[in-house]
Design a protein around this motif. Structure first.
Motif, mmCIF file in Angstrom:
data_model
loop_
_atom_site.group_PDB
_atom_site.id
_atom_site.type_symbol
_atom_site.label_atom_id
_atom_site.label_comp_id
_atom_site.label_asym_id
_atom_site.label_seq_id
_atom_site.Cartn_x
_atom_site.Cartn_y
_atom_site.Cartn_z
ATOM 1 N N UNK A 185 0.790 -1.228 0.000
ATOM 2 C CA UNK A 185 0.000 0.000 0.000
ATOM 3 C C UNK A 185 0.818 1.271 0.000
ATOM 4 N N UNK A 186 2.137 1.135 -0.108
ATOM 5 C CA UNK A 186 3.010 2.305 -0.046
ATOM 6 C C UNK A 186 3.346 2.882 -1.414
ATOM 7 N N UNK A 187 2.963 2.181 -2.483
ATOM 8 C CA UNK A 187 3.190 2.666 -3.843
ATOM 9 C C UNK A 187 1.883 2.547 -4.611
ATOM 10 N N UNK A 188 1.263 3.673 -4.911
ATOM 11 C CA UNK A 188 -0.065 3.700 -5.525
ATOM 12 C C UNK A 188 0.042 4.250 -6.944
ATOM 13 N N UNK A 189 -0.571 3.552 -7.879
ATOM 14 C CA UNK A 189 -0.654 4.021 -9.260
ATOM 15 C C UNK A 189 -2.063 4.521 -9.526
ATOM 16 N N UNK A 190 -2.172 5.698 -10.147
ATOM 17 C CA UNK A 190 -3.477 6.204 -10.583
ATOM 18 C C UNK A 190 -3.364 6.593 -12.053
ATOM 19 N N UNK A 191 -4.325 6.119 -12.846
ATOM 20 C CA UNK A 191 -4.335 6.329 -14.296
ATOM 21 C C UNK A 191 -5.733 6.780 -14.679
ATOM 22 N N UNK A 192 -5.851 7.956 -15.292
ATOM 23 C CA UNK A 192 -7.157 8.598 -15.437
ATOM 24 C C UNK A 192 -7.712 8.614 -16.854
ATOM 25 N N UNK A 193 -7.130 7.813 -17.747
ATOM 26 C CA UNK A 193 -7.605 7.739 -19.134
ATOM 27 C C UNK A 193 -8.307 6.397 -19.353
ATOM 28 N N UNK A 194 -9.642 6.354 -19.202
ATOM 29 C CA UNK A 194 -10.360 5.083 -19.353
ATOM 30 C C UNK A 194 -10.404 4.631 -20.806
ATOM 31 N N UNK A 195 -10.472 3.318 -20.979
ATOM 32 C CA UNK A 195 -10.445 2.716 -22.318
ATOM 33 C C UNK A 195 -9.353 3.379 -23.157
ATOM 34 N N UNK A 196 -8.161 3.346 -22.600
ATOM 35 C CA UNK A 196 -6.975 3.982 -23.177
ATOM 36 C C UNK A 196 -6.842 3.636 -24.657
ATOM 37 N N UNK A 197 -6.662 4.653 -25.469
ATOM 38 C CA UNK A 197 -6.546 4.497 -26.928
ATOM 39 C C UNK A 197 -7.765 3.814 -27.544
ATOM 40 N N UNK A 198 -8.904 3.932 -26.886
ATOM 41 C CA UNK A 198 -10.148 3.319 -27.367
ATOM 42 C C UNK A 198 -10.035 1.810 -27.540
ATOM 43 N N UNK A 199 -9.092 1.182 -26.839
ATOM 44 C CA UNK A 199 -8.878 -0.247 -27.083
ATOM 45 C C UNK A 199 -8.578 -1.070 -25.836
ATOM 46 N N UNK A 200 -8.155 -0.448 -24.733
ATOM 47 C CA UNK A 200 -7.661 -1.228 -23.596
ATOM 48 C C UNK A 200 -8.771 -1.725 -22.671
ATOM 49 N N UNK A 201 -9.939 -1.075 -22.685
ATOM 50 C CA UNK A 201 -11.051 -1.541 -21.861
ATOM 51 C C UNK A 201 -10.900 -1.255 -20.381
ATOM 52 N N UNK A 202 -9.870 -0.522 -19.986
ATOM 53 C CA UNK A 202 -9.642 -0.217 -18.572
ATOM 54 C C UNK A 202 -10.561 0.895 -18.089
ATOM 55 N N UNK A 203 -10.756 0.952 -16.796
ATOM 56 C CA UNK A 203 -11.417 2.094 -16.178
ATOM 57 C C UNK A 203 -10.376 3.183 -15.910
#
Length: 502
Positions: A445-463
């Motif tokens: 819990x000491x290293x947190x990643x935050x990524x704010x581009x959902x469905x990155x490149x219209x292809x990744x399906x991520x939130x």
């Protein structure tokens, strides 16, 4: 509010695996199974499930590490996941097994191109043209790469070394706003709340801001950033909310969705955007101008950090330069570069949370003071504190490893623990990597990643996700969200044409 954690990164190359050392020692059964795994991997690749494709190629390599195509195919999958360091390594392994395996030259060249190492890429394309002098496709790739090398050499040769910059050379008064323009206006050359509100609506309708206003905003933003340290300290009062966002990557309509969900920036609703505002997505101009406008409106309550994509080489390859040229001019590309060069490299919240785009360092000796003193009015170097702040990634295992990206370093939980203890911090927040839920907690819990581009490149399906904290409770609260519709302009629409060759 998301309540599940992303999975630990399984995309770690099998560099330390015990592999067979003698082809004759591999059974026919294992060879057959390896081929089956390769075919499974190829299917995953075709379906754009690159992570599972990599896993299957890796399994095939464990069974039979003497087939160049396994490494060549995995190299291609690593390229698609932006693991350029691994792609380079696999392409070289393929060529060590079979120097006539021409696809591996392409893979290695592509990875070097992605990293801006055009001369190295040119050598590989040259090798293919020598092996296949009548291959038109090989000649085309060589010619395109050669053009880039010559253009960069020419630009370097004519670059001014007299200390002057674009921001000082622009005559704002000579720039005319057309009488037909019906969009937002600066008030006496200054950004107002009314201007920003109107700007969001204008951009939403795909309208363009006049060049004069763009120049004024960029010049004023450059002045603000140049007066800040490389490490900016942020004080969040008790009970006050603060929001941290990760990569936006030109996804303007998802940026609007963040403001819809979490509220527009204000003195009561401060934000930190943690780099990679541009490239990939094809609304990068809209994103960066919106963010810079908020920086001017709320200079002490809106913060922006440099990402690895706020750099000249990345912008030339991944679309931002092409977009700015299409919507404005080459001169504005140069002005954006000057602004990016002054973006802070990291932020420290309440002296307990360090936020940077990439990650930690190849040395345990780095302190917050070292970060603050790091010179930054330049393009990112290939090593050192600035490079690692922008490019590094966490890994699950202890210690450090060569970067999967070919730049920066990978660091384990023990590295994070020592850094936090040395600098009296609670945890770090970084961005830089796509995560299924938009965020991931690693290293206890000491290293947190935050990524704010959902469905990155219209292809990744991520939130996508953002983080909320309060001044008296620095425990992160995560909000995940899905992508929203955008006008029919594809990602990478303005990217270097070279990407279309592969």
């Amino acid at each position: 509010m998301a309540d599940t954690m992303g999975n630990e990164n399984t995309n770690i190359q099998e560099s330390n695996e015990e592999l067979p050392t003698d082809l004759d020692a591999i059974s026919e059964e294992d060879k057959k199974k390896a081929e089956e795994l390769k075919e499974e991997a190829n299917l995953f690749f075709k379906n754009e499930d690159y992570t599972r494709a990599i896993d299957k190629y890796s399994e095939a390599i464990k069974l039979n590490p003497f087939v160049a195509a396994y490494y060549g195919n995995r190299s291609f999958a690593y390229l698609r996941t932006e693991c350029f360091g691994y792609a380079l390594s696999d392409a070289s392994k393929a060529l060590a097994l079979d120097k006539n395996y021409l696809k591996a030259y392409y893979r290695r060249a592509s990875a070097n191109m992605a990293l801006g190492k055009f001369k190295l890429a040119l050598k590989d394309f040259e090798a293919v043209t020598k092996a296949r002098p009548n291959d038109k496709d090989a000649r085309m790739k060589y010619d395109e790469c050669n053009k880039i090398c010559k253009r960069l050499a020419f630009e370097k040769a004519i670059a001014s070394d007299d200390g002057k910059c674009v921001a000082d050379s622009i005559d704002i008064n000579s720039l005319v706003i057309e009488a037909s323009y019906d969009g937002p206006h600066l008030q006496d050359g200054k950004v107002t709340k009314e201007f920003v509100d109107d700007l969001l609506e204008a951009y939403k309708d795909q309208k363009k801001l006049p060049k004069k206003y763009v120049c004024q905003i960029l010049i004023q933003a450059k002045k603000i950033f140049s007066q800040q340290e490389s490490l900016v300290y942020i004080d969040v009062p008790n009970k006050s909310k603060f929001t941290i966002c990760g990569d936006i990557h030109g996804q303007f309509y998802d940026l609007l969705n963040i403001f819809k969900m979490n509220g527009k920036p204000s003195e009561e609703n401060p934000y930190l955007f943690n780099g990679d505002f541009v490239d990939r997505g094809s609304f990068s101009v809209e994103c960066i101008m919106t963010l810079l406008s908020y920086k001017l409106l709320y200079p002490n309550h809106f913060f922006m950090a440099r990402g690895n994509h706020e750099s000249l080489t990345m912008n030339q390859m991944y679309g931002f330069e092409g977009e700015v040229k299409s919507k404005y001019s080459l001169q504005l590309c140069e002005l954006f570069t000057e602004v990016f060069n002054w973006l802070p490299l990291a932020h420290c919240i309440n002296k307990k949370i360090l936020v940077m785009h990439g990650g930690l360092f190849s040395s345990d000796d780095v302190t917050l003071d070292d970060i603050a003193k790091t010179p930054r009015n330049r393009q990112p170097p290939e090593n050192g504190i600035m490079c690692e702040l922008l490019w590094s990634d966490p890994q699950p295992q202890n210690g450090r490893s060569p970067s999967k990206r070919g730049v920066g370093v990978q660091f384990g939980p023990d590295v994070t623990k020592r850094f936090l203890e040395r600098n009296n911090l609670d945890y770090i927040v970084r961005s830089h990597e796509v995560k299924n839920e938009g965020y991931e907690c690693m290293h206890d819990g000491k290293c947190i990643t935050v990524f704010s581009a959902p469905n990155y490149c219209d292809s990744m399906g991520n939130k996508g996700a953002y983080i909320n904290i309060t001044g008296d409770n620095l425990k992160p609260k995560f909000t995940s969200y899905e992508a929203v519709p955008h006008p029919n302009v594809k990602p990478m629409a303005y990217a270097n044409p070279f990407f279309g060759l592969f």
